[in-house]
Structure formats: structure tokens, C-alpha cells
Design a protein around this motif. Sequence first.
Motif, short mmCIF file in Angstrom:
data_model
loop_
_atom_site.label_atom_id
_atom_site.label_comp_id
_atom_site.label_asym_id
_atom_site.label_seq_id
_atom_site.Cartn_x
_atom_site.Cartn_y
_atom_site.Cartn_z
N GLY A 31 0.44 -1.07 0.03
CA GLY A 31 0.05 0.24 -0.12
C GLY A 31 0.47 1.39 0.01
O GLY A 31 0.66 1.97 0.09
N SER A 32 1.56 1.12 0.30
CA SER A 32 3.30 2.11 0.06
C SER A 32 2.98 2.97 -0.89
O SER A 32 2.65 2.06 -2.13
CB SER A 32 4.30 2.35 1.38
N ALA A 33 3.83 4.11 -0.96
CA ALA A 33 4.12 4.38 -2.36
C ALA A 33 5.55 4.32 -2.87
O ALA A 33 6.47 4.34 -2.34
CB ALA A 33 4.15 6.23 -2.39
N ASN A 34 5.42 3.75 -4.63
CA ASN A 34 6.50 3.53 -4.91
C ASN A 34 7.62 4.93 -5.60
O ASN A 34 7.38 5.13 -6.49
CB ASN A 34 6.77 2.12 -5.96
N LEU A 35 8.78 5.13 -5.26
CA LEU A 35 9.30 6.19 -4.84
C LEU A 35 10.48 6.30 -5.92
O LEU A 35 11.32 6.96 -6.43
CB LEU A 35 10.20 7.05 -4.32
N THR A 55 2.64 13.04 -6.56
CA THR A 55 2.04 12.16 -4.79
C THR A 55 3.09 12.08 -4.66
O THR A 55 3.73 10.51 -4.94
CB THR A 55 1.22 11.74 -5.81
N VAL A 56 3.49 12.02 -3.95
CA VAL A 56 4.57 11.57 -2.69
C VAL A 56 3.93 11.37 -1.19
O VAL A 56 3.31 13.05 -0.79
CB VAL A 56 5.51 12.10 -2.96
N PRO A 57 4.59 10.95 -0.88
CA PRO A 57 4.50 11.21 0.72
C PRO A 57 5.39 12.20 1.25
O PRO A 57 6.15 12.46 1.37
CB PRO A 57 4.97 9.84 1.62
N ILE A 58 4.67 12.26 3.33
CA ILE A 58 4.81 13.37 3.68
C ILE A 58 5.86 12.86 3.98
O ILE A 58 6.29 12.36 4.69
CB ILE A 58 3.81 13.91 4.98
N GLY A 59 7.09 14.10 3.04
CA GLY A 59 8.53 14.27 4.01
C GLY A 59 9.27 13.99 2.71
O GLY A 59 10.95 14.02 3.26
N THR A 60 8.40 14.17 1.93
CA THR A 60 9.63 12.97 0.54
C THR A 60 10.69 14.18 -0.07
O THR A 60 11.83 14.17 -0.58
CB THR A 60 8.92 12.63 -0.56
N ASN A 61 9.69 15.52 -0.35
CA ASN A 61 10.39 16.42 -1.32
C ASN A 61 11.68 17.24 0.03
O ASN A 61 12.52 17.74 -0.45
CB ASN A 61 9.38 17.60 -0.57
N ASP A 62 11.62 16.82 1.70
CA ASP A 62 12.81 16.87 2.64
C ASP A 62 14.10 15.75 1.91
O ASP A 62 15.29 15.86 1.53
CB ASP A 62 12.31 17.04 3.98
N ARG A 63 13.16 14.49 1.68
CA ARG A 63 14.32 13.42 1.66
C ARG A 63 14.63 14.43 0.12
O ARG A 63 16.09 13.85 -0.28
CB ARG A 63 14.09 12.12 1.33
N ASP A 67 -4.06 6.04 -2.95
CA ASP A 67 -3.57 7.48 -2.55
C ASP A 67 -4.57 7.36 -0.77
O ASP A 67 -3.61 7.74 0.15
CB ASP A 67 -4.23 8.86 -2.72
N THR A 68 -5.51 7.02 -1.39
CA THR A 68 -6.48 6.56 0.14
C THR A 68 -5.37 5.15 0.57
O THR A 68 -4.74 5.08 2.52
CB THR A 68 -7.52 5.61 0.17
N LYS A 69 -4.24 4.22 0.40
CA LYS A 69 -4.18 3.64 0.49
C LYS A 69 -2.92 3.75 1.50
O LYS A 69 -2.22 3.29 2.43
CB LYS A 69 -3.91 1.98 -0.22
N ALA A 70 -2.52 4.71 0.10
CA ALA A 70 -0.58 5.23 0.71
C ALA A 70 -0.59 5.93 2.39
O ALA A 70 0.15 5.97 2.81
CB ALA A 70 -0.29 5.98 -0.20
N LEU A 71 -1.98 6.69 1.90
CA LEU A 71 -1.82 7.69 3.53
C LEU A 71 -1.82 6.77 4.57
O LEU A 71 -1.89 7.00 5.55
CB LEU A 71 -2.90 8.74 3.18
N HIS A 72 -3.00 5.93 4.29
CA HIS A 72 -3.62 4.60 5.69
C HIS A 72 -2.11 4.55 5.86
O HIS A 72 -1.77 4.21 6.75
CB HIS A 72 -4.24 3.62 4.89
N ASN A 88 -0.73 5.11 10.01
CA ASN A 88 0.62 3.43 9.94
C ASN A 88 1.43 3.29 11.12
O ASN A 88 2.16 2.79 11.66
CB ASN A 88 -0.43 2.02 9.40
N ASP A 89 2.63 3.92 9.45
CA ASP A 89 4.45 3.82 9.92
C ASP A 89 4.39 4.82 10.91
O ASP A 89 5.47 4.76 11.53
CB ASP A 89 4.63 4.13 8.78
#
Length: 450
Positions: free
Chosen positions: A92-96, A121-129, A264-269, A273-274
Amino acid sequence: MKIVVAGTGYVGLVTGACLSEIGHNVTCVDIDKNKVEMMKQGISPIYEPGLDELLKRNHDEGRLDFTIDYKNAYKDADLIFIGVGTPEREDGSANLDYVFNVCRQIAENAEKDCLVVVKSTVPIGTNDRIEEFLKENVKNDIQIEVASNPEFLAQGTAVVDTLYAKRIVIGVESKKAEELLKEVYEGYNQPIVVTNRRSAEMVKYASNDFLALKISFMNEIANFCEMVGADVEDVAKGMSFDPRIGDKFLNAGIGYGGSCFPKDTKALHWLANDNGYELKTIKATIEVNENQKYKLFRQAKNKFGSLKGLKVAVLGLTFKPGTDDLREAPSIPNVRRLLDEGAEIIAYDPVGVENFKKVYPSGITYVSTPEEALKDADMAFIFTEWNEIKSLDLSVYEDLMYTPIIFDGRNCYKVKEAKERQIDYYSIGRKAILNLEEKALSKVKTAMVI
Ligand code: UGA
């Protein structure tokens, strides 16, 4: 300023074309040579109304170009937009991977200071990474800054959604990046929301997940409407006059699909969780949607017991009208179940057939009109509300089908009209109309015995 766009999928290509339309010089980079040649001729590799014209005009007028030569493109760019895919991983996570591949190429080839703008569309914190990654890997003595600029276009209306967007969200960590992006978007004349990178990333997920939640909410209300004799269309209309609710995304159906809401629902969920938090509303949104997909199939099973040998007309294959995209389309798993039951499938879609053939190369008869699909069918499933389907009068079903039994997953018809026909009509959140006499139904039952 020289703008480069990495990736020519929905996000990248529409971004590039629209930026050139407002006067910028844009180079779009893709790894596929054939695709690049096609785009140079004004042929869009994706089905998107208005895009071909935009590509052709801006390419002919010298503002828009396409290349596979990323080294040269990134070398002297002022701004590099990243619009590559971030597909769903099994968990369910996003493949970057695609995003970081582009970043590596930028780090290795950029020769002047530039701003990397992340549209994917990238998980929160990705831009910092990404910024850290670029700093660590950059080859030349230059500064690369990163900004988040999520995309809100929908497939089928992507060009209009971009040229007349309701808002532009930019997530930046410096005044310089803010000013540069404001200059880029000046020509659009749209409201700009400026925030930090993490908030901008969250705006994207929260927006998509809220819309998905709205749909799942209406689907649950619809299911309950059926139990208590209410009509979900009237309920939605009654709700919609309240400006706090609004009149959009209240259509009940057989569930949302596409390349965004499910992912995007699965990725945010997953991300919550993470971080040790459970997003209960998003979890429920996903579960309701999964269940909703098979609602009509279950009704058909209940009605007939077995579907073996029955002729099923499938009308509409794409996840919504206006696109040839089949990603997460409810038609795909439903057709699987119908085939597993031993049903014979005759499928119609105005633009989605070629892609559907890639999923089901054999075992399905594809036709080019809805009438051909309905001819002598034992039942019809409607999965997409294309105009070509909605505009078909219910009398056509009544006349052409062997037994006119309709499972309408997109509420294409009014219950009032269905009542006037010798048909059985199941829809979402509305009372089923059962006008077929036992005599007509017995024909289907006989077919099943054979
Ligand atoms: C969606 C968002 O609408 C865009 O704002 C966003 O930018 C995009 O995702 C993305 O993240 O790239 P899209 O997936 O193209 O756009 O399609 P939508 O029009 O939102 O429809 C998604 C699904 O919801 C479709 O299966 C549609 O049938 C379903 N839907 C939509 C409903 O079941 N009921 C509704 O009332 C509205």
C-alpha cells in the motif's frame, strides 16, 4: 527561464503543455523514443480531450519540445518539474523509484542553480528527502532547491482543470523559491496557496482522500437508502443545496477507481500506520469501496443462483467516462467474477476496448455499439456512465435483450422511466424495479438448467 518537465504521463505532459500555452519555453523529457516522436507531431500518448491541439500548436510555435536527451535538458534548466508516477507497492505504500531515478539524473547533469518542483504525489516528508538526496549527489558546485507543487487535475478534464485550476498549492522553504514559482504561474491568474513543503504534500493526499471518503460515505448511505425505501439521488440533491456540503462528488455508484483515489487512500493509511497512527475514516473509505465494487454482482448471484452459460452485456469498461484508463476500474474484477461463474461476456466501451483487451486478451467478445452487446443478452451490467450508454433509451434494452435485466452501477436511468418498462432494473441506492413477469424470468432459469 528554461523549464524542463520530467515524465510525460497525465501530470507531466499536461503540466508541460499548459505551461507552454501561457508562454513558457518547456522541454518535456521521457525515456521512450517512440513516444517522444509522436508528441513532436502533436499526438498525445494518452487519451485526453484538447491535449493533441495544445501539443501541436505549442510545438509548432516553438515553445514546447520533447526529448529523450535528459542530460542536455537538465544541464541548464532553471526549473525542473517532476511528474513521474508513484505507483502503489504491494503493502500500500508509494513506490518512489521513478522519482529518485529522475533526481539522480538531475544531480549528475545539472550545471547551474535550479529549482526542482515535485508535482508527483509523494508521501509527506519526501520533498525533504529529495533535497537531501540532491545535496549529497550533486556533481557540480551548484545549489538545487526543492519545492512541492501538487497536481489537482482529473483525467478527462485535465487541460481545463490546469488552465482554469481552482487553486495552485506551492510548498516552499525559501522566499526565492516562492517568488520563482509565483512568476511561473502568473499567466494562469489563479489563487495561489503558499505553505511549507510538508503541508503542501499533505494538501494533496487530504484532498484526494476527502473526495474518496465523500464517495464512500454516499455509497454507504445509498446502501442504507435501499433498505429503508429512500432514494439516494433525491437525498444527494437535498444535501447539495447546503454550501457546506456542496453538490460535487455525491454520486453513489459501484465505487471509485482510477490511478489516484485507490492508491492515495492506501498510501496515506499506510503512512499513518507507519507513524503509529490509525486513520480510521480512510480505513473505512477503503473497505466500503472494496465492498461496493461487487454489490451488483452479488445481486445478480442472488437472483440467478448460477450465472453459468448466461449471456452478459457489459456496458462501459473504463474507470470513468472521458478516459481510456482502466486502472482500478470496477469492470475488471467484476468481469473476472462473471467469467469465473461461466458467464459469456459481450463488452462495449467507446474508447476502453483496446486497453481491456490487454487485461482480457481472450474469452470476451468485444463489440462496437451498445446495441450489439445487448442483442439477446440475459442481463446487462453498466460500469461506466458514458454518454453513448446513458443516452440509450430503456426501450432499447427492452427490445433487444433476451431478458431485459439491468444492473446499473452508475444510476444512468431514472427510476420513473424504468417503472414504465417491462424490465428488471437494479441501481444504486434506489428501489429495484421488478417488472418482468415470472414467464420472462423462467426463460433465464431454463437457460441455466441447460
Ligand atoms: C482524481 C481527483 O479528482 C483529482 O483532483 C486529482 O488531481 C487526481 O485524482 C489525481 O490525484 O491525479 P481522477 O482519478 O482523474 O481525479 O478522477 P475523478 O473524476 O476524481 O474520479 C475518480 C473515481 O471516483 C471514478 O471512478 C469516479 O467514477 C468516482 N466517482 C466520482 C464516484 O463514484 N462518485 C462521484 O460522485 C465522483
